[in-house]
Design a protein around this motif. Structure first.
Motif, PDB file in Angstrom:
ATOM      1  N   ASN A 186       0.856  -1.185   0.000  1.00  0.00           N
ATOM      2  CA  ASN A 186       0.000   0.000   0.000  1.00  0.00           C
ATOM      3  C   ASN A 186       0.894   1.238   0.000  1.00  0.00           C
ATOM      4  O   ASN A 186       1.603   1.505   0.966  1.00  0.00           O
ATOM      5  CB  ASN A 186      -0.892  -0.030   1.238  1.00  0.00           C
ATOM      6  N   VAL A 187       0.865   1.986  -1.092  1.00  0.00           N
ATOM      7  CA  VAL A 187       1.755   3.136  -1.268  1.00  0.00           C
ATOM      8  C   VAL A 187       0.939   4.391  -1.553  1.00  0.00           C
ATOM      9  O   VAL A 187       0.002   4.363  -2.357  1.00  0.00           O
ATOM     10  CB  VAL A 187       2.754   2.899  -2.419  1.00  0.00           C
ATOM     11  N   ASP A 224       2.312   1.287   3.622  1.00  0.00           N
ATOM     12  CA  ASP A 224       3.605   0.600   3.679  1.00  0.00           C
ATOM     13  C   ASP A 224       4.747   1.499   3.236  1.00  0.00           C
ATOM     14  O   ASP A 224       5.901   1.273   3.602  1.00  0.00           O
ATOM     15  CB  ASP A 224       3.568  -0.661   2.800  1.00  0.00           C
ATOM     16  N   LEU A 225       4.417   2.498   2.416  1.00  0.00           N
ATOM     17  CA  LEU A 225       5.427   3.416   1.897  1.00  0.00           C
ATOM     18  C   LEU A 225       4.761   4.709   1.478  1.00  0.00           C
ATOM     19  O   LEU A 225       3.664   4.693   0.909  1.00  0.00           O
ATOM     20  CB  LEU A 225       6.148   2.794   0.690  1.00  0.00           C
ATOM     21  N   ALA A 226       5.417   5.834   1.769  1.00  0.00           N
ATOM     22  CA  ALA A 226       4.950   7.137   1.293  1.00  0.00           C
ATOM     23  C   ALA A 226       6.035   7.748   0.413  1.00  0.00           C
ATOM     24  O   ALA A 226       7.228   7.649   0.717  1.00  0.00           O
ATOM     25  CB  ALA A 226       4.632   8.062   2.464  1.00  0.00           C
ATOM     26  N   ILE A 227       5.608   8.377  -0.680  1.00  0.00           N
ATOM     27  CA  ILE A 227       6.539   9.037  -1.587  1.00  0.00           C
ATOM     28  C   ILE A 227       6.185  10.518  -1.630  1.00  0.00           C
ATOM     29  O   ILE A 227       5.064  10.893  -1.970  1.00  0.00           O
ATOM     30  CB  ILE A 227       6.467   8.454  -3.011  1.00  0.00           C
ATOM     31  N   ILE A 228       7.122  11.360  -1.247  1.00  0.00           N
ATOM     32  CA  ILE A 228       6.940  12.800  -1.354  1.00  0.00           C
ATOM     33  C   ILE A 228       7.719  13.258  -2.578  1.00  0.00           C
ATOM     34  O   ILE A 228       8.949  13.268  -2.589  1.00  0.00           O
ATOM     35  CB  ILE A 228       7.442  13.524  -0.092  1.00  0.00           C
ATOM     36  N   GLY A 229       6.990  13.591  -3.625  1.00  0.00           N
ATOM     37  CA  GLY A 229       7.631  13.974  -4.868  1.00  0.00           C
ATOM     38  C   GLY A 229       8.159  15.395  -4.827  1.00  0.00           C
ATOM     39  O   GLY A 229       7.939  16.145  -3.877  1.00  0.00           O
ATOM     40  N   SER A 230       8.860  15.768  -5.874  1.00  0.00           N
ATOM     41  CA  SER A 230       9.393  17.125  -5.977  1.00  0.00           C
ATOM     42  C   SER A 230       8.259  18.090  -6.298  1.00  0.00           C
ATOM     43  O   SER A 230       7.185  17.705  -6.761  1.00  0.00           O
ATOM     44  CB  SER A 230      10.482  17.196  -7.044  1.00  0.00           C
TER      45      SER A 230
END
Length: 352
Positions: A186-187, A224-230
């Motif tokens: 789960n992202v 399960d994972l978080a992505i903080i983009g630019s």
């Protein structure tokens, strides 16, 4: 073509000629024929990927190491597509020329307003073209004129964003080799990040640029994972840090900040101080990670173990000399550049 060979259409030109628009129109054209299409970009991918994601396109970044050879390129071309479209920005500088060198057929994107003085325009836009003009033009080149007032008798894009005579575009063939791992984790993600994450995590939920709603779920840590983009907003600040859930952050400034009057941050003059023939030869002949640019040169932005441009240094002229291309702080991995998930997995920063 061989059994595993596929067509790849290379679109090349300096900035602001209409490459990305043309690529997306060509993608729609192929998709309308029932074909599955992958859109590829070179070093400029980090500034356009959001546009591709919003238009439901498959987007991949082809890193600089892929420019070493056709064999290396194929290691970075994803399997499973019928057509590939590759954008090469700055084809007449040593980095762009290194990519162009891999192909026999190039589609050069030329805006209507400069089509009659194209060579002079290129030489003004890319001073390195003095060195690489003949090398780039020593191949079959098909011109695509963009921003035309009305349809002409050759490949073009009109001001109503219609692509004409696409059947005349030229292509090469490749044998794609890249296969990405798959995960049911789960992202959640926000902002701009490498499109390869979509392949690896098919259940990824992208909030676009809606940071308010993203933060509501970010604080819950039910992922399960978080992505903080630019983000183009350099003033963006995040106060919350997850306590356990892993995070990959492509926007270090949102946590670190950039003080207006701080000697820690250096303004880098965007100039070419390196011998451009040497830069080209290093890309082709040296191992990945070998410094390719002199100190204070804009090619210094690629002087890291992955040859990916450091955040802001390549385009905006800012550099944080105290931060590496990759930094792990607790459960947060900071990417100070367009570090592809393939590298993160290989180095143990990302678990699939």
């Amino acid at each position: 073509m061989g059994k595993n060979e596929r067509q790849i259409y290379v679109l090349a030109a300096p900035c602001n000629q209409g490459k990305t628009t043309t690529a997306q129109l060509l993608e729609k054209h192929f998709k309308s024929q029932g074909l599955k299409v992958a859109c590829l970009q070179t070093m400029k991918g980090q500034y356009d990927v959001g546009t591709y994601l919003q238009n439901d396109c498959y987007h991949y970044t082809v890193p600089l190491e892929a420019a070493k050879s056709k064999k290396m390129l194929e290691q970075w071309i994803p399997q499973g597509y019928d057509r590939y479209i590759l954008e090469v920005t700055f084809p007449y500088n040593p980095i762009g020329a290194a990519y162009v060198d891999l192909f026999d057929n190039i589609n050069e994107v030329v805006s209507y307003e400069v089509k009659d003085n194209w060579e002079q325009f290129v030489r003004n836009a890319e001073p390195a073209s003095v060195t690489f003009w003949d090398q780039v033009n020593d191949r079959n080149i098909q011109r695509i004129v963009t921003k035309v007032p009305s349809k002409i008798d050759s490949p073009c894009v009109d001001t109503s964003f219609n692509l004409h005579h696409s059947e005349e575009l030229v292509f090469d063939t490749i044998n794609p080799k890249m296969s990405l791992p798959k995960s049911d984790k789960n992202v959640i993600a926000v902002g701009t990040f490498p499109g390869e994450f979509w392949d690896i995590f098919p259940q990824l939920k992208w909030y676009g640029y809606d940071y308010l709603n993203f933060m509501q779920d970010y604080r819950k840590e039910q992922y399960d994972l978080a992505i903080i983009g630019s983000s183009l907003d350099k003033s963006l600040k995040l106060l919350y840090k997850p306590t356990e859930a892993p995070v990959v952050c492509y926007n270090p400034l949102c946590y670190r900040g950039m003080p207006t009057n701080s000697s820690k941050y250096l303004h880098v003059c965007s100039s070419v101080k390196s011998d451009i023939s040497s830069v080209y030869q290093k890309i082709k002949g040296e191992i990945v990670g070998t410094p390719i640019g002199e100190k204070g040169c804009n090619y210094e932005a690629f002087n890291n173990q992955y040859w990916v441009p450091m955040n802001d240094m390549w385009w905006k002229g800012w550099k944080d000399p105290g931060m590496n291309i990759l930094t792990k702080e607790g459960n947060i991995t900071f990417c100070n550049g367009w570090v592809l998930p393939q590298y993160l997995i290989r180095e143990g920063y990302l678990e699939v």
